[in-house]
Design an enzyme around this catalytic site. Structure first.
Site, mmCIF file in Angstrom:
data_model
loop_
_atom_site.group_PDB
_atom_site.id
_atom_site.type_symbol
_atom_site.label_atom_id
_atom_site.label_comp_id
_atom_site.label_asym_id
_atom_site.label_seq_id
_atom_site.Cartn_x
_atom_site.Cartn_y
_atom_site.Cartn_z
ATOM 1 N N ASP A 223 0.458 -7.683 1.313
ATOM 2 C CA ASP A 223 0.862 -6.299 1.735
ATOM 3 C C ASP A 223 2.284 -6.023 1.557
ATOM 4 O O ASP A 223 2.916 -5.411 2.404
ATOM 5 C CB ASP A 223 0.210 -5.891 2.927
ATOM 6 N N HIS B 141 0.913 -1.314 0.034
ATOM 7 C CA HIS B 141 0.075 0.092 0.139
ATOM 8 C C HIS B 141 0.791 1.206 0.186
ATOM 9 O O HIS B 141 0.296 2.384 -0.370
ATOM 10 C CB HIS B 141 -1.118 -0.004 1.175
ATOM 11 N N LEU C 270 -5.534 -24.401 0.549
ATOM 12 C CA LEU C 270 -5.557 -25.682 0.489
ATOM 13 C C LEU C 270 -6.798 -26.341 -0.327
ATOM 14 O O LEU C 270 -6.726 -27.610 -0.766
ATOM 15 C CB LEU C 270 -5.669 -26.116 1.785
ATOM 16 N N GLY C 271 -7.688 -25.621 -0.576
ATOM 17 C CA GLY C 271 -8.963 -26.108 -1.143
ATOM 18 C C GLY C 271 -9.965 -26.918 -0.014
ATOM 19 O O GLY C 271 -10.805 -27.509 -0.377
ATOM 20 N N GLY D 196 3.193 6.336 8.362
ATOM 21 C CA GLY D 196 4.673 6.421 7.726
ATOM 22 C C GLY D 196 5.643 5.402 8.155
ATOM 23 O O GLY D 196 6.543 5.122 7.345
ATOM 24 N N ASN D 197 5.230 4.591 9.286
ATOM 25 C CA ASN D 197 6.311 3.524 9.386
ATOM 26 C C ASN D 197 6.028 2.288 8.524
ATOM 27 O O ASN D 197 6.706 1.346 8.721
ATOM 28 C CB ASN D 197 5.971 3.186 11.075
ATOM 29 N N SER D 198 4.869 2.507 7.941
ATOM 30 C CA SER D 198 4.365 1.371 6.885
ATOM 31 C C SER D 198 5.657 1.016 5.982
ATOM 32 O O SER D 198 6.199 1.845 5.450
ATOM 33 C CB SER D 198 3.253 1.836 6.003
#
Length: 606
Positions: free
Chosen positions: A111, A80, A250-251, A191-193
């Site tokens: 992410d 993101h 895994l289904g 901002g730490n993302s």
């Protein structure tokens, strides 16, 4: 109350004595072990900060954090963060320099994004370590660019402990799911993302991305989440492929029963797990090498794997235990994933209070940074936001289904060059003759050509003439299509990836029975799909898999180089000594070759 004044006077006297003694007294009273620990912590933070990057979008309004993981400039961040920044961005480091960076690959579900910083080949980098060795209560520190404060490229450091491990966060829609993550009380703010989470020794254990925030403001409340380093390591090879990645399923669904067992509550009959024998109401004992005691634990493990990986599964039925390897499917189709990304320019997390049966605040990813914090004048880009610097443009190639096709093409070329170091097959376009013995008594001879394959076995003669699609070419019976696989194996070696069909670098995958990960090229040709697996470093081909249809087990050709057979045409080539053919859970045949003769074409080919 009568003791209040004497106590205050005593406290004041102690403060006066301490201040009159000065710094020398404090230094002399400091335990050497404490001083050493403090110095070690400061050194670890200083060393770790050198690998951190602060990310600024060209528009000057968005940004975040990241961390360099190799000297050649590969760096991790959040999806993101880079989604807001675009295909290229500016990254600052503690050396005071601003580097151009280009997007490499993205994992929207997890992410995660991989970037490549440009301009040098000796970047300071962090070391990814085993996040399963991280425990609740361990000291950690987060490094990043909260509120875009690091305009001097000096990141912020926050200190805390690991508050929890193996945390699972509910998905936001279908594109964002945090699994098996690390929880910390080290301050993580917008901002730490994408910034690194380090252990006390300055080793990289995760990438920060999510936080639990108060409703009235996006400020840290002491609950932040980092994507574990083990998940990052599993996806790193795929991220270097330049593709848009998907996670695995895994289904099958699982749930806890009243005895605390984890049971299969639903399963797809076309899943590989079903073909490996898993059924409704079976108990999941372990998955991906980790014991499973809750349905939540199962989700955590499943989320750290890319699609198409083969992972170990242990299940129990009526007191009997079964150990199998299952091939994981994808959650999204490739086009579906690309379409969803186009529909959602920025990730959002729904209000948890609106989810049925759920109350309270739900953690969410950090979004784009506050709009009121512009880049300083010295950092304002000279070109228009849509333009790329020349240095970046040379390493970016747009293609459907890819974040950056340039890196896929580069990696595919490197693997093929490593393989050709063991011999060039491009001139061996004549008939190939393979002679040897089966493990069961009897001689065998295989002849491979541009037209097809002929196979003389103790049980009879088989022949394949290629005229179009190989999707129905399943002979010999029980092999899953050995003749078709041998035909495509030879054609791949002769033509190379450029002429074979649609060939792309898939990434790194596990190979059951072998430690570590191997490189994979995935190809579509003659109406079927196949995967070629190569040994990292040496470039030797270890295995080929032929998929005639999505709902069937592949035919597997497993190559062994116990000794290399010289070609009879005088060319120096390394050829496999042993070939094992497998289909599903069964070995169809094992060939021990005494001769492999790849010929150049003759004037009158037979």
């Amino acid at each position: 109350m009568k003791y209040a004044l004497p106590v205050l006077l005593l406290f004041a006297d102690l403060l006066l004595r301490a201040s009159s003694a000065g710094p020398a007294l404090a230094a002399s009273d400091l335990d050497p072990a404490v001083a050493a620990a403090e110095a070690q912590r400061v050194a670890a933070m200083e060393r770790a900060c050198r690998s951190a990057i602060v990310i600024f979008a060209h528009q000057g309004n968005d940004g975040g954090s990241g961390v360099v993981i190799s000297p050649d400039g590969y760096a991790l961040s959040n999806f993101h963060v880079v989604q807001a920044a675009g295909n290229s961005m500016k990254c600052g480091m503690t050396d005071g320099r601003l580097y151009d960076a280009v997007i490499v690959g993205v994992d929207p579900v997890g992410d995660v994004a991989l970037l490549k910083l440009l301009g040098r080949d000796d970047f300071p980098c962090a070391e990814l370590v085993d996040s399963d060795e991280v425990h609740q209560g361990d000291w950690v520190f987060a490094v990043g660019n909260p509120f875009l404060l690091a305009t001097d490229f000096k990141p912020t450091v926050t200190y805390g402990i690991i508050s929890g491990v193996h945390r699972y966060q509910y998905p936001a829609g279908t594109l964002l799911e945090y699994t098996d993550c690390l929880q910390t009380d080290a301050s993580i703010n917008p901002g730490n993302s994408g910034g690194p989470l380090f252990d006390a020794a300055g080793k990289l254990i995760g990438v920060n991305g999510r936080g639990s925030f108060e409703k009235r403001g996006r400020v840290n409340v002491g609950v932040g989440y980092a994507i574990s380093s083990n998940q990052l390591k599993n996806f790193l090879g795929h991220l270097k492929s330049g593709r848009i990645l998907d996670h695995a399923t895994l289904g099958a669904r699982v749930s806890n029963d009243d005895q605390g067992r984890v049971l299969v509550s639903d399963i797809l009959e076309d899943s590989d797990a079903y073909r490996r024998g898993l059924r409704y109401d079976d108990e999941i004992v372990s998955f991906g090498g980790r014991p499973i005691h809750t349905a939540n634990a199962f989700k955590n493990v499943l989320g750290i794997f890319p699609k198409d990986w083969q992972v170990p599964l242990t299940y129990r039925r009526q007191g009997k235990t079964f150990d199998v390897f299952v091939r994981l499917a994808g959650v999204h189709g490739q086009q579906e994933l690309a379409d969803k990304l186009a529909e959602r320019p920025k990730l959002e997390v729904p209000d948890p209070d609106k989810r049925p049966g759920k109350k309270g605040k739900k953690p969410g990813p950090e979004g784009p940074e506050p709009k009121h914090i512009p880049l300083p004048p010295a950092m304002q880009p000279k070109q228009k936001p849509a333009e790329m610097p020349d240095l970046v443009r040379k390493q970016f190639e747009a293609r459907s289904g890819y974040a950056n096709y340039y890196f896929n093409r580069q990696r595919r070329g490197e693997i093929w060059a490593n393989f050709q170091a063991h011999g060039d097959f491009t001139a061996a376009t004549g008939v190939w003759t393979l002679r040897g013995q089966l493990l069961t008594p009897g001689d065998s001879q295989l002849e491979l050509s541009d037209r097809g394959v002929e196979c003389a076995l103790p049980g009879g003669h088989q022949k394949l003439l290629v005229q179009g699609s190989l999707a129905v070419a399943a002979d010999p019976p029980g092999s899953g299509g050995m003749l078709a696989a041998l035909y495509l194996w030879r054609r791949f070696l002769v033509s190379g990836p450029e002429k074979f069909g649609d060939v792309y670098y898939e990434g790194t995958v596990p190979l059951p029975g072998r430690a570590g990960l191997v490189d994979a090229l995935f190809a579509t040709s003659a109406g079927v799909q196949c995967r070629f697996l190569f040994e990292p470093g040496t470039g030797r081909m270890l295995k080929m898999e032929l998929f005639r249809s999505p709902g069937d087990d592949p035919c597997e050709l497993i190559f062994s180089h116990e000794r290399d057979l010289p070609g009879a045409d005088g060319q120096e080539r390394e050829l496999p000594h042993t070939l094992e053919v497998r289909h599903g859970d069964q070995t169809y045949a094992i060939f021990k070759f005494s001769e492999i003769n790849p010929r150049q074409p003759t004037a009158s080919p037979q």
